[in-house]
Design an enzyme around this catalytic site. Structure first.
Site, PDB file in Angstrom:
ATOM      1  N   TRP A 161       0.806  -1.218   0.000  1.00  0.00           N
ATOM      2  CA  TRP A 161       0.000   0.000   0.000  1.00  0.00           C
ATOM      3  C   TRP A 161       0.844   1.275   0.000  1.00  0.00           C
ATOM      4  O   TRP A 161       0.338   2.349  -0.327  1.00  0.00           O
ATOM      5  CB  TRP A 161      -0.924   0.030   1.224  1.00  0.00           C
ATOM      6  N   ASN A 162       2.131   1.200   0.372  1.00  0.00           N
ATOM      7  CA  ASN A 162       2.862   2.447   0.599  1.00  0.00           C
ATOM      8  C   ASN A 162       3.294   3.152  -0.687  1.00  0.00           C
ATOM      9  O   ASN A 162       3.411   4.369  -0.717  1.00  0.00           O
ATOM     10  CB  ASN A 162       4.067   2.209   1.522  1.00  0.00           C
ATOM     11  N   LYS A 185      -2.504  -8.741  -7.350  1.00  0.00           N
ATOM     12  CA  LYS A 185      -3.291  -8.527  -6.135  1.00  0.00           C
ATOM     13  C   LYS A 185      -2.734  -7.302  -5.416  1.00  0.00           C
ATOM     14  O   LYS A 185      -1.681  -7.347  -4.791  1.00  0.00           O
ATOM     15  CB  LYS A 185      -3.223  -9.737  -5.197  1.00  0.00           C
ATOM     16  N   PRO A 186      -3.440  -6.170  -5.494  1.00  0.00           N
ATOM     17  CA  PRO A 186      -2.989  -4.973  -4.797  1.00  0.00           C
ATOM     18  C   PRO A 186      -3.342  -5.049  -3.317  1.00  0.00           C
ATOM     19  O   PRO A 186      -4.152  -5.874  -2.889  1.00  0.00           O
ATOM     20  CB  PRO A 186      -3.772  -3.853  -5.493  1.00  0.00           C
ATOM     21  N   GLY A 239       6.555  -6.573   0.363  1.00  0.00           N
ATOM     22  CA  GLY A 239       5.823  -6.483   1.616  1.00  0.00           C
ATOM     23  C   GLY A 239       6.682  -6.932   2.782  1.00  0.00           C
ATOM     24  O   GLY A 239       7.916  -6.921   2.714  1.00  0.00           O
ATOM     25  N   SER A 240       6.049  -7.368   3.840  1.00  0.00           N
ATOM     26  CA  SER A 240       6.760  -7.704   5.065  1.00  0.00           C
ATOM     27  C   SER A 240       7.498  -9.033   4.941  1.00  0.00           C
ATOM     28  O   SER A 240       7.114  -9.914   4.170  1.00  0.00           O
ATOM     29  CB  SER A 240       5.784  -7.774   6.246  1.00  0.00           C
ATOM     30  N   GLU A 261      10.818  -8.625  -2.286  1.00  0.00           N
ATOM     31  CA  GLU A 261      11.339  -7.359  -1.772  1.00  0.00           C
ATOM     32  C   GLU A 261      10.672  -7.158  -0.424  1.00  0.00           C
ATOM     33  O   GLU A 261       9.506  -6.778  -0.341  1.00  0.00           O
ATOM     34  CB  GLU A 261      11.036  -6.224  -2.745  1.00  0.00           C
ATOM     35  N   LEU A 262      11.431  -7.440   0.651  1.00  0.00           N
ATOM     36  CA  LEU A 262      10.846  -7.583   1.983  1.00  0.00           C
ATOM     37  C   LEU A 262      11.229  -6.421   2.904  1.00  0.00           C
ATOM     38  O   LEU A 262      11.516  -5.331   2.443  1.00  0.00           O
ATOM     39  CB  LEU A 262      11.247  -8.938   2.560  1.00  0.00           C
ATOM     40  N   CYS A 295      10.245   0.881   2.989  1.00  0.00           N
ATOM     41  CA  CYS A 295      11.227  -0.128   3.386  1.00  0.00           C
ATOM     42  C   CYS A 295      12.644   0.418   3.307  1.00  0.00           C
ATOM     43  O   CYS A 295      13.555  -0.106   3.948  1.00  0.00           O
ATOM     44  CB  CYS A 295      11.090  -1.374   2.512  1.00  0.00           C
ATOM     45  N   GLU A 392      11.222  -2.442  12.124  1.00  0.00           N
ATOM     46  CA  GLU A 392      10.949  -1.422  11.105  1.00  0.00           C
ATOM     47  C   GLU A 392       9.888  -0.463  11.628  1.00  0.00           C
ATOM     48  O   GLU A 392       8.745  -0.862  11.899  1.00  0.00           O
ATOM     49  CB  GLU A 392      10.479  -2.113   9.817  1.00  0.00           C
ATOM     50  N   SER A 452      16.465   4.826  -4.833  1.00  0.00           N
ATOM     51  CA  SER A 452      15.548   4.217  -5.803  1.00  0.00           C
ATOM     52  C   SER A 452      15.646   4.909  -7.158  1.00  0.00           C
ATOM     53  O   SER A 452      15.541   6.135  -7.255  1.00  0.00           O
ATOM     54  CB  SER A 452      14.109   4.313  -5.294  1.00  0.00           C
ATOM     55  N   GLU A 469      14.758  -5.756  -8.738  1.00  0.00           N
ATOM     56  CA  GLU A 469      13.771  -5.104  -9.596  1.00  0.00           C
ATOM     57  C   GLU A 469      14.396  -3.838 -10.177  1.00  0.00           C
ATOM     58  O   GLU A 469      15.111  -3.113  -9.487  1.00  0.00           O
ATOM     59  CB  GLU A 469      12.505  -4.762  -8.808  1.00  0.00           C
TER      60      GLU A 469
END
Length: 489
Positions: A161-162, A185-186, A239-240, A261-262, A295, A392, A452, A469
């Protein structure tokens, strides 16, 4: 048109259904869920709530479209992405407003994300025509080696979501370029950006069935059956770490290709020879991008003892001057956190640190209003055992920990299971190389607070993930390598 009318119109224009096989439709079970504005707690709209039957329909569409899509000319796939880039930039203002409404970040920052997101489409539109193989002669001269690069197949893409638009384009871009079909899946909190992106891709000419979008309140129930089905050949998740571990377990049965990507726990190292103005500016960027809900956010600020008081003073002055409020309001620099759970977590971490001896230099509590606001906070004298040094934060809190020498800083920075990104500020060239090489992270920001970039490989080591990525290697995650041995020549 009033501000409220424009906000309502932007939300109204977005399709609220599931996109499956190129068609918008309701969930088979008929369910919907509410999308909330985190700055007010009010409901923006309701969207279709996908179930497992919808998920299998999406997978059927992806599997059926894969063969023809991967045979589509690379230039044609690239042109879809190029048109997608142009449409994102044309609609930057409306898409930014939509994002601000559903996740809270200030409008100028949301506009920046749309531009950043669009760049992934532009980058991978150019990479689509540069998928290379190879040809060589066997060492004994008795055979020839032909190397092919082919699409991995249908992919499951799971976004957070971020950064709801950029994380979509960062995954969709290389998948389209490589010739893969997708089920996206968002995040439940921010489905509107993903739905708007899907509409843009349809307009850009993406064929039916290549991309399906499944907003849902039951992510595990929707994704796990697809990962165990056998037709999905790759899963890409941001995500987490706990959820990433679970997805890796679910992917193991079908031996799926995975990109993870955690979580992060980024150290931000400031040495006594650093340009202090640049270090403070870098800290503001690394800490406050996306309200600290990133993150890549600086989670632990390690500052050499001799300059720590002055660094803390300057950072506190900058943090305390930030304007907190609804992201759509003029001049606002810090919006709300995503939900009540996030707000409670940040406060709990600050309370724990203060209880262990940390001092609040500025901030330290919730903001005013009905939304999930937390004041920008600087903590000094933070002990290494404070919970926020190993957790985090995902909020606008900057904990400062002091160190005496280079080896201590490196040891403290590496003392974590995570390894996504680190930041180093020093003007000593030798130290810059030594520390950058010693840090156990997939990325290093050297004298800069933002790493980034669509043209650079993004990803971490240890429990921060697998794969990369973006950059030249980003498309490799969506390609298989096939070797053809040719005899009789």
């Amino acid at each position: 048109m009033t501000v409220a009318d424009r906000e309502a119109l932007v939300v109204e224009r977005v399709s609220k259904g599931l996109l499956i096989g190129g068609q918008w439709r309701d969930a088979k079970a008929g369910g919907t869920f509410k999308v909330e504005d985190p700055s007010t707690g009010s409901v923006l709209c309701e969207v279709a709530d996908a179930g497992v039957d919808d998920a299998f329909d999406a997978l059927d569409a992806a599997a059926a479209a894969q063969s023809s899509w991967q045979r589509t000319a690379p230039r044609e796939r690239g042109e879809v992405l190029r048109r997608g880039y142009e449409l994102l930039m044309e609609r930057q203002d409306d898409l930014a407003l939509l994002m601000t409404l559903e996740m809270g970040k200030p409008l100028p920052e949301a506009k920046g994300e749309i531009a950043y997101a669009a760049e992934f489409f532009r980058w991978f539109s150019e990479e689509a025509v540069r998928i290379e193989g190879g040809f060589s002669i066997a060492p004994n001269g008795q055979a020839r080696f032909l190397i092919m690069r082919q699409a991995v197949g249908p992919c499951m893409l799971i976004t957070p979501w971020n950064f709801p638009m950029a994380m979509g384009t960062r995954k969709i871009g290389p998948a389209i370029a490589a010739g893969c079909t997708m089920v996206l899946k968002p995040a439940q909190q921010t489905p509107l950006s993903a739905l708007a992106l899907a509409d843009i891709l349809r307009e850009a000419g993406l064929p039916e069935g290549v991309l399906s979008v499944l907003p849902t309140t039951d992510p595990g129930g929707v994704t796990e059956p697809l990962l165990r089905d056998g037709r999905i050949r790759k899963v890409s998740f941001t995500g987490s770490t706990p959820v990433g571990r679970k997805l890796l377990e679910q992917s193991a049965g079908q031996v799926l290709r995975t990109s993870m990507e955690l979580g992060g726990n980024a150290p931000f190292l400031v040495f006594d020879d650093a340009d202090l103005d640049a270090a403070v500016e870098g800290a503001m960027q690394a800490k406050m991008r996306n309200i600290g809900e990133a993150c890549t956010a600086a989670n632990r600020l390690y500052v050499q003892s001799g300059i720590a008081p002055e660094f803390a003073r300057r950072l506190s002055e900058r943090m305390g001057a930030l304007k907190l409020g609804r992201g759509t309001e003029e001049g606002v620099q810090v919006g709300p956190l995503i939900d009540a759970k996030a707000l409670a977590k940040v406060q709990s971490l600050v309370d724990d640190a203060v209880g262990r001896g940390a001092k609040i230099a500025v901030g330290g509590g919730p903001g005013d209003g009905d939304g999930y606001f937390y004041r920008p906070t600087v903590l000094t004298d933070v002990p290494q055992e404070a919970e926020l040094t190993s957790t985090e934060i995902f909020g606008p809190v900057a904990p400062i920990v002091t160190f005496d020498d280079e080896q201590e800083a490196i040891a403290d920075a590496n003392d974590t299971e995570f390894g996504l990104v680190s930041y180093v500020f020093t003007q000593d060239l030798g130290r810059a190389f030594r520390v950058s090489e010693a840090l156990e992270t997939g990325m290093v920001g050297l004298n800069q607070g933002i790493v980034s970039n669509p043209a650079a490989p993004f990803g971490g080591v240890k429990h921060s993930g697998l794969g990369r990525e973006g950059g030249r290697v980003g498309i490799d995650e969506f390609l298989e390598t096939k070797y053809v041995g040719i005899g009789g020549v």
